[in-house]
Design a protein around this motif. Structure first.
Motif, PDB file in Angstrom:
ATOM      1  N   VAL A 108      -7.719   0.396   9.157  1.00 52.97           N
ATOM      2  CA  VAL A 108      -7.916  -0.876   8.459  1.00 52.97           C
ATOM      3  C   VAL A 108      -8.114  -0.630   6.961  1.00 52.97           C
ATOM      4  CG1 VAL A 108      -9.497  -2.829   8.169  1.00 52.97           C
ATOM      5  CG2 VAL A 108      -8.782  -2.143  10.457  1.00 52.97           C
ATOM      6  N   ARG A 109      -8.877   0.397   6.618  1.00 51.50           N
ATOM      7  CA  ARG A 109      -9.084   0.739   5.207  1.00 51.50           C
ATOM      8  C   ARG A 109      -7.747   1.084   4.536  1.00 51.50           C
ATOM      9  NH1 ARG A 109      -8.825   4.469   1.832  1.00 51.50           N
ATOM     10  NH2 ARG A 109      -8.108   5.972   3.387  1.00 51.50           N
ATOM     11  N   GLU A 110      -6.931   1.906   5.221  1.00 48.88           N
ATOM     12  CA  GLU A 110      -5.625   2.269   4.671  1.00 48.88           C
ATOM     13  C   GLU A 110      -4.753   1.033   4.467  1.00 48.88           C
ATOM     14  OE1 GLU A 110      -4.187   6.642   5.970  1.00 48.88           O
ATOM     15  OE2 GLU A 110      -4.324   5.219   7.638  1.00 48.88           O
ATOM     16  N   ALA A 111      -4.787   0.110   5.422  1.00 46.28           N
ATOM     17  CA  ALA A 111      -3.956  -1.093   5.331  1.00 46.28           C
ATOM     18  C   ALA A 111      -4.387  -1.974   4.162  1.00 46.28           C
ATOM     19  CB  ALA A 111      -4.017  -1.869   6.641  1.00 46.28           C
ATOM     20  N   TYR A 112      -5.687  -2.085   3.951  1.00 42.48           N
ATOM     21  CA  TYR A 112      -6.176  -2.837   2.790  1.00 42.48           C
ATOM     22  C   TYR A 112      -5.695  -2.179   1.494  1.00 42.48           C
ATOM     23  CZ  TYR A 112      -9.403  -6.288   4.837  1.00 42.48           C
ATOM     24  OH  TYR A 112      -9.955  -7.370   5.489  1.00 42.48           O
ATOM     25  N   ALA A 113      -5.851  -0.854   1.417  1.00 40.43           N
ATOM     26  CA  ALA A 113      -5.492  -0.129   0.197  1.00 40.43           C
ATOM     27  C   ALA A 113      -4.001  -0.243  -0.119  1.00 40.43           C
ATOM     28  CB  ALA A 113      -5.897   1.333   0.318  1.00 40.43           C
ATOM     29  N   ALA A 114      -3.174  -0.341   0.929  1.00 37.07           N
ATOM     30  CA  ALA A 114      -1.722  -0.406   0.733  1.00 37.07           C
ATOM     31  C   ALA A 114      -1.208  -1.832   0.567  1.00 37.07           C
ATOM     32  CB  ALA A 114      -1.021   0.268   1.915  1.00 37.07           C
ATOM     33  N   GLY A 115      -2.088  -2.805   0.666  1.00 38.84           N
ATOM     34  CA  GLY A 115      -1.681  -4.193   0.482  1.00 38.84           C
ATOM     35  C   GLY A 115      -1.169  -4.888   1.722  1.00 38.84           C
ATOM     36  N   PHE A 116      -1.367  -4.272   2.889  1.00 46.44           N
ATOM     37  CA  PHE A 116      -0.949  -4.902   4.142  1.00 46.44           C
ATOM     38  C   PHE A 116      -2.040  -5.801   4.720  1.00 46.44           C
ATOM     39  CE2 PHE A 116       1.603  -0.879   4.204  1.00 46.44           C
ATOM     40  CZ  PHE A 116       2.818  -1.487   3.930  1.00 46.44           C
ATOM     41  N   LEU A 117      -3.237  -5.736   4.174  1.00 47.88           N
ATOM     42  CA  LEU A 117      -4.339  -6.633   4.511  1.00 47.88           C
ATOM     43  C   LEU A 117      -4.979  -7.078   3.207  1.00 47.88           C
ATOM     44  CD1 LEU A 117      -6.112  -4.797   7.506  1.00 47.88           C
ATOM     45  CD2 LEU A 117      -4.660  -6.827   7.639  1.00 47.88           C
ATOM     46  N   GLY A 118      -5.717  -8.175   3.265  1.00 45.92           N
ATOM     47  CA  GLY A 118      -6.389  -8.670   2.069  1.00 45.92           C
ATOM     48  C   GLY A 118      -5.713  -9.907   1.498  1.00 45.92           C
ATOM     49  N   ARG A 119      -5.666  -9.991   0.171  1.00 46.67           N
ATOM     50  CA  ARG A 119      -5.135 -11.169  -0.505  1.00 46.67           C
ATOM     51  C   ARG A 119      -3.647 -11.025  -0.784  1.00 46.67           C
ATOM     52  NH1 ARG A 119      -9.758 -11.565   0.537  1.00 46.67           N
ATOM     53  NH2 ARG A 119      -8.690 -12.488   2.310  1.00 46.67           N
ATOM     54  N   ASN A 120      -2.903 -12.110  -0.582  1.00 51.23           N
ATOM     55  CA  ASN A 120      -1.490 -12.213  -0.946  1.00 51.23           C
ATOM     56  C   ASN A 120      -0.682 -11.007  -0.433  1.00 51.23           C
ATOM     57  OD1 ASN A 120       0.804 -13.357  -2.131  1.00 51.23           O
ATOM     58  ND2 ASN A 120       0.436 -12.348  -4.105  1.00 51.23           N
ATOM     59  N   ILE A 121      -0.684 -10.836   0.883  1.00 51.29           N
ATOM     60  CA  ILE A 121      -0.053  -9.675   1.515  1.00 51.29           C
ATOM     61  C   ILE A 121       1.439  -9.626   1.203  1.00 51.29           C
ATOM     62  CG2 ILE A 121       0.493  -8.598   3.740  1.00 51.29           C
ATOM     63  CD1 ILE A 121      -2.144  -9.829   4.794  1.00 51.29           C
ATOM     64  N   LEU A 122       1.873  -8.534   0.570  1.00 50.20           N
ATOM     65  CA  LEU A 122       3.268  -8.297   0.199  1.00 50.20           C
ATOM     66  C   LEU A 122       3.867  -9.470  -0.578  1.00 50.20           C
ATOM     67  CD1 LEU A 122       4.647  -6.596   3.465  1.00 50.20           C
ATOM     68  CD2 LEU A 122       3.746  -5.511   1.396  1.00 50.20           C
ATOM     69  N   GLY A 123       3.011 -10.148  -1.348  1.00 48.98           N
ATOM     70  CA  GLY A 123       3.474 -11.255  -2.169  1.00 48.98           C
ATOM     71  C   GLY A 123       3.851 -12.512  -1.408  1.00 48.98           C
ATOM     72  N   SER A 124       3.422 -12.601  -0.156  1.00 48.56           N
ATOM     73  CA  SER A 124       3.823 -13.727   0.700  1.00 48.56           C
ATOM     74  C   SER A 124       2.902 -14.937   0.571  1.00 48.56           C
ATOM     75  CB  SER A 124       3.833 -13.278   2.162  1.00 48.56           C
ATOM     76  OG  SER A 124       2.509 -12.956   2.584  1.00 48.56           O
ATOM     77  N   GLY A 125       1.740 -14.738  -0.042  1.00 51.03           N
ATOM     78  CA  GLY A 125       0.756 -15.812  -0.097  1.00 51.03           C
ATOM     79  C   GLY A 125      -0.207 -15.799   1.076  1.00 51.03           C
ATOM     80  N   LEU A 126       0.015 -14.903   2.042  1.00 44.43           N
ATOM     81  CA  LEU A 126      -0.862 -14.799   3.205  1.00 44.43           C
ATOM     82  C   LEU A 126      -2.098 -13.983   2.851  1.00 44.43           C
ATOM     83  CD1 LEU A 126      -1.472 -15.071   6.281  1.00 44.43           C
ATOM     84  CD2 LEU A 126      -0.131 -12.982   6.617  1.00 44.43           C
ATOM     85  N   ASP A 127      -3.264 -14.544   3.105  1.00 47.10           N
ATOM     86  CA  ASP A 127      -4.531 -13.834   2.974  1.00 47.10           C
ATOM     87  C   ASP A 127      -5.068 -13.565   4.368  1.00 47.10           C
ATOM     88  OD1 ASP A 127      -4.272 -14.215   0.259  1.00 47.10           O
ATOM     89  OD2 ASP A 127      -5.602 -15.961   0.205  1.00 47.10           O
ATOM     90  N   LEU A 128      -5.496 -12.335   4.604  1.00 47.73           N
ATOM     91  CA  LEU A 128      -5.973 -11.989   5.948  1.00 47.73           C
ATOM     92  C   LEU A 128      -7.040 -10.906   5.886  1.00 47.73           C
ATOM     93  CD1 LEU A 128      -5.792 -12.170   9.054  1.00 47.73           C
ATOM     94  CD2 LEU A 128      -3.981 -10.436   8.956  1.00 47.73           C
ATOM     95  N   ASP A 129      -8.129 -11.147   6.587  1.00 50.18           N
ATOM     96  CA  ASP A 129      -9.182 -10.152   6.753  1.00 50.18           C
ATOM     97  C   ASP A 129      -9.281  -9.780   8.226  1.00 50.18           C
ATOM     98  OD1 ASP A 129     -10.209  -9.828   4.088  1.00 50.18           O
ATOM     99  OD2 ASP A 129     -11.027 -11.856   4.247  1.00 50.18           O
ATOM    100  N   VAL A 130      -9.425  -8.479   8.479  1.00 48.76           N
ATOM    101  CA  VAL A 130      -9.557  -7.961   9.843  1.00 48.76           C
ATOM    102  C   VAL A 130     -10.935  -7.312   9.999  1.00 48.76           C
ATOM    103  CG1 VAL A 130      -8.713  -6.261  11.509  1.00 48.76           C
ATOM    104  CG2 VAL A 130      -7.085  -7.622  10.193  1.00 48.76           C
TER     105      VAL A 130
END
Length: 460
Positions: free
Chosen positions: A160-182
């Motif tokens: 989960v930490r790696e995914a946050y750091a790489a932008g796959f979790l958190g705010r505006n995932i991959l520029g899509s506007g999707l915000d997600l917390d796990v």
């Protein structure tokens, strides 16, 4: 042990047909479990990790739901309910938060697929979570994991930490506007929390007990908001479907049970482990690949989906292991936990141990389960010890019938299943315990009891 082979295509297995692992196995989730540091983001991305997410984020949420629905993916947690349809039940435009909860509370005796999946390839689950949350319009997801499996808990936190750091979790995932917390939540080790509504109560900080339904979680789940509860393998299968296509997924398995899945082979077999294959393979084919039963012994009985599913005998070796095939002959595919027992195993002893487990794990909320499992244990212990009477067999059947379908959740049904099926196939063995004043089997000759209870999958 994990069996994997290079996947160069897909095939529909036929009973008694091809048993060459290169052609029969379809490693997808387990494709790189044996590689160094398979659990890292770097390894996952080398194997097309998060490519399915990019394709999903380019699609409207409703189209993603329709795509998964068209793929035919069925829930891998036991019931086999269509995953896309479950997502579709979430009401839209209701103004409430939506939640995704991943059920990683794997505790069914004999079931051991989700934990190794999370340990070796946690990013497949995280990618699937992001896709699912995009589809159901959720900004919060929870992974409910058994607290005892600390190494897996640490792997999940790091993934989960790696995914946050790489932008796959958190705010505006991959520029899509999707915000997600796990959030990764460690449970306290109650079997009942594998039931989805008991899991939700536990996640909210209350005692884990099943809820009366309706309302169903899709309407009033976590914090009384619309919630999807999915199994680990169900969600982890989504990225591959999005990346490789629904037609690719449907090319495996059967028409009504398409796709690949993990079969957990355990017990008195030469090669226990996880075998990832299309739905519809047979136990005979899996045993052929794994080296068969232990040398010098033969199969006596087995479970197709863990101890809560009605048992089979060697007459059922060629039953297609998909939802329709197993259901047609009186059992359930469940979690594909194939526990195999040879002729040295006492059926009464095995069923007694399973029933002791269910009696211990009953939450006590409903009378049929709380009282019924207790009395089943008393009768079984007497029969095993040679203190039983012939009319006890009818009592066993009657009590199981009073539990089956009459409890708050499926724990009662799971406790009744081994009773019904063992009396159906091995009634004479029960009678031998009664007339012979004890068990006719020598425990010293069975590794099942001489070593430990691990072959049953029961937590000591």
């Amino acid at each position: 042990m994990t069996v994997a082979a290079e996947h160069g295509g897909a095939s529909r297995p036929e009973a008694g047909g091809e048993t060459n692992p290169e052609k029969l196995l379809t490693p997808v989730l387990s494709a790189f479990w044996d590689q160094p540091e398979s659990w890292t983001l770097e390894t996952y991305r080398r194997h097309e990790g998060y490519e399915g997410l990019r394709k999903a984020l380019a699609m409207p949420p409703d189209d993603v739901i329709a795509y998964i629905k068209d793929s035919g993916l069925r829930g891998r947690g036991g019931a086999g309910f269509p995953t896309g349809m479950k997502w579709q039940f979430i009401p839209q435009g209701d103004g409430k938060p939506h939640y995704l909860v991943v059920n990683a509370d794997e505790s069914e005796p004999g079931t051991c697929k989700d934990i190794p999946l999370l340990f070796a390839n946690p990013h497949s689950l995280i990618e699937g979570i992001v896709i699912a949350c995009h589809a159901i319009r959720s900004r919060h997801a929870f992974i409910y994991l058994r607290g005892e499996v600390v190494p897996v808990l640490r792997r999940l936190h790091e993934a989960v930490r790696e995914a946050y750091a790489a932008g796959f979790l958190g705010r505006n995932i991959l520029g899509s506007g999707l915000d997600l917390d796990v959030i990764v939540h460690a449970g306290a080790g109650a079997y009942i929390c594998g039931e989805e509504t008991a899991l939700l109560d536990s996640l909210e900080g209350r005692r884990g007990q099943p809820r009366l339904r309706p309302p169903f979680p899709a309407v009033a789940g976590l914090y009384a908001c619309p919630t999807v509860v999915n199994n680990v393998e169900s969600i982890a299968s989504v990225p591959a479907i999005m990346n490789r296509g629904k037609d690719w997924f449907r090319s495996m398995g059967s028409e009504k049970s398409p796709g690949f899945t993990l079969y957990s082979l355990s017990g008195h077999v030469a090669g226990p482990g996880q075998y990832e294959a299309p739905l519809g393979v047979t136990l005979r084919q899996l045993l052929d690949m794994s080296g068969g039963m232990r040398r010098g012994h033969r199969l006596k009985f087995w479970t197709p989906g863990g101890s809560s599913t009605p048992m089979f005998t060697d007459e059922h070796l060629d039953v297609p292991l998909d939802y329709e095939g197993v259901g047609a002959v009186g059992s359930m595919l469940g979690t594909k936990a194939l526990q195999c027992f040879d002729e040295t195993t006492c059926v009464v002893r095995a069923v007694t141990r399973w029933t002791e487990f269910y009696a211990h794990e009953s939450c006590g909320k409903c009378t049929p389960c709380r009282e019924g499992t207790y009395w089943l244990v008393q009768l079984l212990r007497d029969i095993e010890a040679g203190k039983g009477r012939m009319d006890d067999l009818d009592k066993l059947n009657d009590i199981a019938d009073n539990i089956n379908g009459k409890s708050f959740c499926a724990l009662g049904d799971g406790a009744a299943s081994p009773i019904f099926s063992s009396l159906k196939y091995f009634r004479e063995e029960y009678e031998q315990h009664i007339t012979g004043k004890g068990c006719p089997f020598d425990p010293a000759k069975s590794t099942l009891w001489a070593d430990n209870d691990a072959h049953l999958g029961v937590n000591a």
